[in-house]
Design a protein around this motif. Structure first.
Motif, PDB file in Angstrom:
ATOM      1  N   GLN A  70       0.835  -1.209   0.000  1.00  0.00           N
ATOM      2  CA  GLN A  70       0.000   0.000   0.000  1.00  0.00           C
ATOM      3  C   GLN A  70       0.864   1.251   0.000  1.00  0.00           C
ATOM      4  O   GLN A  70       0.577   2.216  -0.718  1.00  0.00           O
ATOM      5  CB  GLN A  70      -0.930  -0.027   1.221  1.00  0.00           C
ATOM      6  N   GLU A  71       1.925   1.256   0.792  1.00  0.00           N
ATOM      7  CA  GLU A  71       2.787   2.435   0.862  1.00  0.00           C
ATOM      8  C   GLU A  71       3.611   2.609  -0.409  1.00  0.00           C
ATOM      9  O   GLU A  71       3.896   3.738  -0.819  1.00  0.00           O
ATOM     10  CB  GLU A  71       3.688   2.342   2.091  1.00  0.00           C
ATOM     11  N   LEU A  72       3.965   1.509  -1.057  1.00  0.00           N
ATOM     12  CA  LEU A  72       4.632   1.609  -2.358  1.00  0.00           C
ATOM     13  C   LEU A  72       3.671   2.179  -3.402  1.00  0.00           C
ATOM     14  O   LEU A  72       4.070   2.965  -4.263  1.00  0.00           O
ATOM     15  CB  LEU A  72       5.147   0.238  -2.801  1.00  0.00           C
ATOM     16  N   GLY A  73       2.400   1.773  -3.316  1.00  0.00           N
ATOM     17  CA  GLY A  73       1.383   2.336  -4.220  1.00  0.00           C
ATOM     18  C   GLY A  73       1.192   3.815  -3.984  1.00  0.00           C
ATOM     19  O   GLY A  73       1.079   4.614  -4.929  1.00  0.00           O
ATOM     20  N   ILE A  74       1.153   4.204  -2.705  1.00  0.00           N
ATOM     21  CA  ILE A  74       1.041   5.622  -2.353  1.00  0.00           C
ATOM     22  C   ILE A  74       2.258   6.383  -2.879  1.00  0.00           C
ATOM     23  O   ILE A  74       2.145   7.502  -3.385  1.00  0.00           O
ATOM     24  CB  ILE A  74       0.917   5.783  -0.817  1.00  0.00           C
ATOM     25  N   VAL A 360       8.510  14.159   2.230  1.00  0.00           N
ATOM     26  CA  VAL A 360       8.159  13.752   3.595  1.00  0.00           C
ATOM     27  C   VAL A 360       6.851  12.959   3.596  1.00  0.00           C
ATOM     28  O   VAL A 360       5.920  13.272   2.850  1.00  0.00           O
ATOM     29  CB  VAL A 360       8.020  14.987   4.506  1.00  0.00           C
ATOM     30  N   GLY A 361       6.800  11.912   4.437  1.00  0.00           N
ATOM     31  CA  GLY A 361       5.579  11.115   4.528  1.00  0.00           C
ATOM     32  C   GLY A 361       5.442  10.453   5.887  1.00  0.00           C
ATOM     33  O   GLY A 361       6.058  10.887   6.878  1.00  0.00           O
ATOM     34  N   ASP A 362       4.649   9.389   5.931  1.00  0.00           N
ATOM     35  CA  ASP A 362       4.433   8.647   7.176  1.00  0.00           C
ATOM     36  C   ASP A 362       4.541   7.145   6.932  1.00  0.00           C
ATOM     37  O   ASP A 362       3.885   6.342   7.597  1.00  0.00           O
ATOM     38  CB  ASP A 362       3.063   8.987   7.772  1.00  0.00           C
ATOM     39  N   SER A 363       5.366   6.763   5.954  1.00  0.00           N
ATOM     40  CA  SER A 363       5.488   5.346   5.614  1.00  0.00           C
ATOM     41  C   SER A 363       6.185   4.578   6.735  1.00  0.00           C
ATOM     42  O   SER A 363       6.818   5.166   7.612  1.00  0.00           O
ATOM     43  CB  SER A 363       6.247   5.173   4.292  1.00  0.00           C
ATOM     44  N   GLY A 364       6.048   3.260   6.676  1.00  0.00           N
ATOM     45  CA  GLY A 364       6.592   2.424   7.734  1.00  0.00           C
ATOM     46  C   GLY A 364       5.637   2.275   8.900  1.00  0.00           C
ATOM     47  O   GLY A 364       6.010   1.806   9.972  1.00  0.00           O
ATOM     48  N   GLY A 365       4.385   2.718   8.667  1.00  0.00           N
ATOM     49  CA  GLY A 365       3.372   2.589   9.715  1.00  0.00           C
ATOM     50  C   GLY A 365       3.369   3.722  10.718  1.00  0.00           C
ATOM     51  O   GLY A 365       2.888   3.558  11.843  1.00  0.00           O
ATOM     52  N   GLN A 366       3.908   4.892  10.345  1.00  0.00           N
ATOM     53  CA  GLN A 366       3.934   6.022  11.260  1.00  0.00           C
ATOM     54  C   GLN A 366       2.548   6.674  11.362  1.00  0.00           C
ATOM     55  O   GLN A 366       1.758   6.626  10.425  1.00  0.00           O
ATOM     56  CB  GLN A 366       4.956   7.065  10.804  1.00  0.00           C
ATOM     57  N   GLU A 367       2.281   7.296  12.506  1.00  0.00           N
ATOM     58  CA  GLU A 367       0.977   7.918  12.728  1.00  0.00           C
ATOM     59  C   GLU A 367       0.908   9.353  12.206  1.00  0.00           C
ATOM     60  O   GLU A 367      -0.178   9.879  11.989  1.00  0.00           O
ATOM     61  CB  GLU A 367       0.637   7.894  14.221  1.00  0.00           C
ATOM     62  N   ARG A 368       2.055   9.989  12.031  1.00  0.00           N
ATOM     63  CA  ARG A 368       2.073  11.362  11.527  1.00  0.00           C
ATOM     64  C   ARG A 368       3.240  11.526  10.575  1.00  0.00           C
ATOM     65  O   ARG A 368       4.213  10.771  10.604  1.00  0.00           O
ATOM     66  CB  ARG A 368       2.168  12.372  12.676  1.00  0.00           C
ATOM     67  N   SER A 369       3.148  12.517   9.721  1.00  0.00           N
ATOM     68  CA  SER A 369       4.209  12.730   8.734  1.00  0.00           C
ATOM     69  C   SER A 369       5.430  13.359   9.406  1.00  0.00           C
ATOM     70  O   SER A 369       5.301  14.300  10.196  1.00  0.00           O
ATOM     71  CB  SER A 369       3.710  13.626   7.591  1.00  0.00           C
ATOM     72  N   ALA A 370       6.575  12.809   9.101  1.00  0.00           N
ATOM     73  CA  ALA A 370       7.836  13.295   9.673  1.00  0.00           C
ATOM     74  C   ALA A 370       8.977  12.642   8.902  1.00  0.00           C
ATOM     75  O   ALA A 370       8.762  11.746   8.082  1.00  0.00           O
ATOM     76  CB  ALA A 370       7.935  12.942  11.158  1.00  0.00           C
ATOM     77  N   LEU A 371      10.186  13.105   9.173  1.00  0.00           N
ATOM     78  CA  LEU A 371      11.378  12.509   8.562  1.00  0.00           C
ATOM     79  C   LEU A 371      12.224  11.847   9.645  1.00  0.00           C
ATOM     80  O   LEU A 371      12.520  12.466  10.672  1.00  0.00           O
ATOM     81  CB  LEU A 371      12.217  13.572   7.853  1.00  0.00           C
ATOM     82  N   TYR A 372      12.585  10.593   9.411  1.00  0.00           N
ATOM     83  CA  TYR A 372      13.570   9.941  10.275  1.00  0.00           C
ATOM     84  C   TYR A 372      14.938  10.198   9.659  1.00  0.00           C
ATOM     85  O   TYR A 372      15.192   9.861   8.506  1.00  0.00           O
ATOM     86  CB  TYR A 372      13.327   8.437  10.376  1.00  0.00           C
ATOM     87  N   PHE A 373      15.834  10.807  10.437  1.00  0.00           N
ATOM     88  CA  PHE A 373      17.145  11.192   9.918  1.00  0.00           C
ATOM     89  C   PHE A 373      18.243  10.645  10.816  1.00  0.00           C
ATOM     90  O   PHE A 373      18.177  10.752  12.043  1.00  0.00           O
ATOM     91  CB  PHE A 373      17.252  12.722   9.837  1.00  0.00           C
ATOM     92  N   GLU A 374      19.239  10.050  10.191  1.00  0.00           N
ATOM     93  CA  GLU A 374      20.320   9.409  10.939  1.00  0.00           C
ATOM     94  C   GLU A 374      21.636   9.596  10.190  1.00  0.00           C
ATOM     95  O   GLU A 374      21.663   9.632   8.964  1.00  0.00           O
ATOM     96  CB  GLU A 374      20.000   7.916  11.093  1.00  0.00           C
ATOM     97  N   ILE A 375      22.723   9.711  10.944  1.00  0.00           N
ATOM     98  CA  ILE A 375      24.068   9.744  10.367  1.00  0.00           C
ATOM     99  C   ILE A 375      24.885   8.634  11.023  1.00  0.00           C
ATOM    100  O   ILE A 375      24.863   8.485  12.259  1.00  0.00           O
ATOM    101  CB  ILE A 375      24.767  11.096  10.597  1.00  0.00           C
ATOM    102  N   ARG A 376      25.574   7.848  10.202  1.00  0.00           N
ATOM    103  CA  ARG A 376      26.458   6.809  10.719  1.00  0.00           C
ATOM    104  C   ARG A 376      27.863   7.010  10.147  1.00  0.00           C
ATOM    105  O   ARG A 376      28.018   7.334   8.982  1.00  0.00           O
ATOM    106  CB  ARG A 376      25.940   5.412  10.363  1.00  0.00           C
TER     107      ARG A 376
END
Length: 390
Positions: A70-74, A360-376
């Motif tokens: 569904q999220e890929l379709g979105i 920006v979206g809410d994919s991965g089953g998130q309840e609100r739109s936001a960005l997950y950001f990480e640096i490794r």
């Protein structure tokens, strides 16, 4: 007599002893049978509980697969909307430019028409003062030659003005035609855009139902923690694959984008999106599990931008993180962008600093739109906020 009584007592005692042993043996056998039945019952209950757990896990995994599709379709629909918006913006700019050119041509046409009128009037007036009338009136030959040259130049100017006017008319008609085509295309794109937006709303409604079912499957905080831990393991696995792919690509060919790492850019990198921080690096996520990155709130469809130049090494849906993009910046430094609505780049693409890479979206089953950001850095997470401009 005494011996007889003694023997009788011995007989009675032996008889009683035998009866007790029999009763004990009977009781022992009964207990063993009862215990075996109880053990069998426990085994059956364990088997039933295990089957329930297996069925629940299968259903949970199935719902996660549905969520992914569904999220890929979105994502595909959102990308179409994004492209249509860009096309409309370009059409709007093109139409405005054509309208400006049309007005200039119309002004030029008016000026050329006025000039032609003046030339025709001048030629008419000059015609009244013809060479024959000048000859009969006894004008000198010098004056006649001057008037002849003037008449020829006047005729040339009129001819040139007519040609310029005809060229302007042709160009103006072309602009009218281009404007008509552009406006018709604009209406087609608008219609497509409205259709895609309706499709997006429908898909988002279906996704919400699936998400509700997924939450219903998580009956305890331990299950939720277990899911989060598994999601992190999946991310680590993908990081290892992405790292290997990046190293292989670096060996195979030179990268056009600078791959000098982030070391020299601490506290100088732009934010991937502007917004309030919902979760900071190192804070508690669930139980003993802590956030390895940060979550930045922003409205759905907003542009996500790369913090620095590099190469896309991962661009796909990842359970728990949704549509995720990973950019390799060289020297073991990577940046991660999750929860996206759609991705604008693919694996192998070179990106520049501040270049749009996702929405920006809410994919991965998130309840609100936001960005997950990480640096490794070399696979180890680091506080991303310490690398960004304050």
């Amino acid at each position: 007599m005494r011996d007889m009584i003694k023997h009788l007592n011995q007989t009675i005692h032996a008889s009683a002893l035998c009866t007790g042993v029999f009763l004990c043996l009977s009781f022992s056998a009964s207990s063993v049978a009862s215990g075996q039945n109880l053990l069998d019952g426990v085994k059956q209950e364990i088997s039933r509980q295990q089957n329930q757990l297996d069925n629940r896990q299968q259903k949970f995994d199935s719902l996660q697969k549905e969520l992914k599709q569904q999220e890929l379709g979105i994502s595909q629909t959102a990308k179409k909307i994004h492209l249509a918006d860009n096309q409309l913006s370009m059409l709007k700019t093109s139409i405005a430019q054509l309208e400006r050119e049309q007005k200039k041509l119309e002004q030029l046409q008016l000026g050329q028409q006025e000039m032609l009128k003046e030339l025709l009037n001048a030629q008419y007036r000059q015609g009244k003062n013809s060479q024959l009338s000048n000859l009969l009136s006894g004008e000198q030959s010098n004056e006649l030659d001057r008037m002849t040259v003037y008449a020829e130049r006047l005729s040339q100017a009129r001819s040139q003005a007519l040609n310029q006017l005809a060229a302007t008319d042709t160009e103006l008609q072309l602009k009218y035609h281009q404007l008509k085509q552009q406006r018709e295309q604009q209406q087609i794109v608008l219609a497509q855009l409205n259709t895609e937006k309706s499709a997006l709303e429908s898909k988002q409604t279906t996704r919400k139902k699936t998400l509700k079912s997924i939450k219903g499957q998580i009956s305890s905080s331990n299950q939720y923690l277990n899911e989060l831990q598994n999601n992190e393991k999946r991310l680590v696995t993908e990081i290892a694959k992405a790292k290997a792919a990046a190293e292989a690509a670096a060996k195979a060919a030179a990268n056009k984008a600078p791959m000098d790492g982030l070391a020299r850019h601490k506290r100088k990198l732009p934010w991937p999106v502007k917004g309030s921080v919902l979760h900071s690096y190192g804070t508690t996520q669930q139980g003993e599990l802590r956030w390895k990155g940060m979550v930045i709130a922003q409205s759905s469809g907003s542009q996500v931008k790369s913090i620095y130049s590099g190469k896309v090494v991962f661009a796909d849906w990842l359970r728990g993180y949704g549509l995720m993009m990973v950019i390799d910046h060289g020297k073991g430094d990577m940046s991660f962008y999750g929860y996206n609505q759609t991705l604008l780049k693919k694996v192998g693409d070179n990106v520049r600093a501040n270049e749009p890479i996702a929405l920006v979206g809410d994919s991965g089953g998130q309840e609100r739109s936001a960005l997950y950001f990480e640096i490794r850095r070399k696979g180890a997470p680091t506080n991303p906020k310490s690398w960004l401009i304050k």
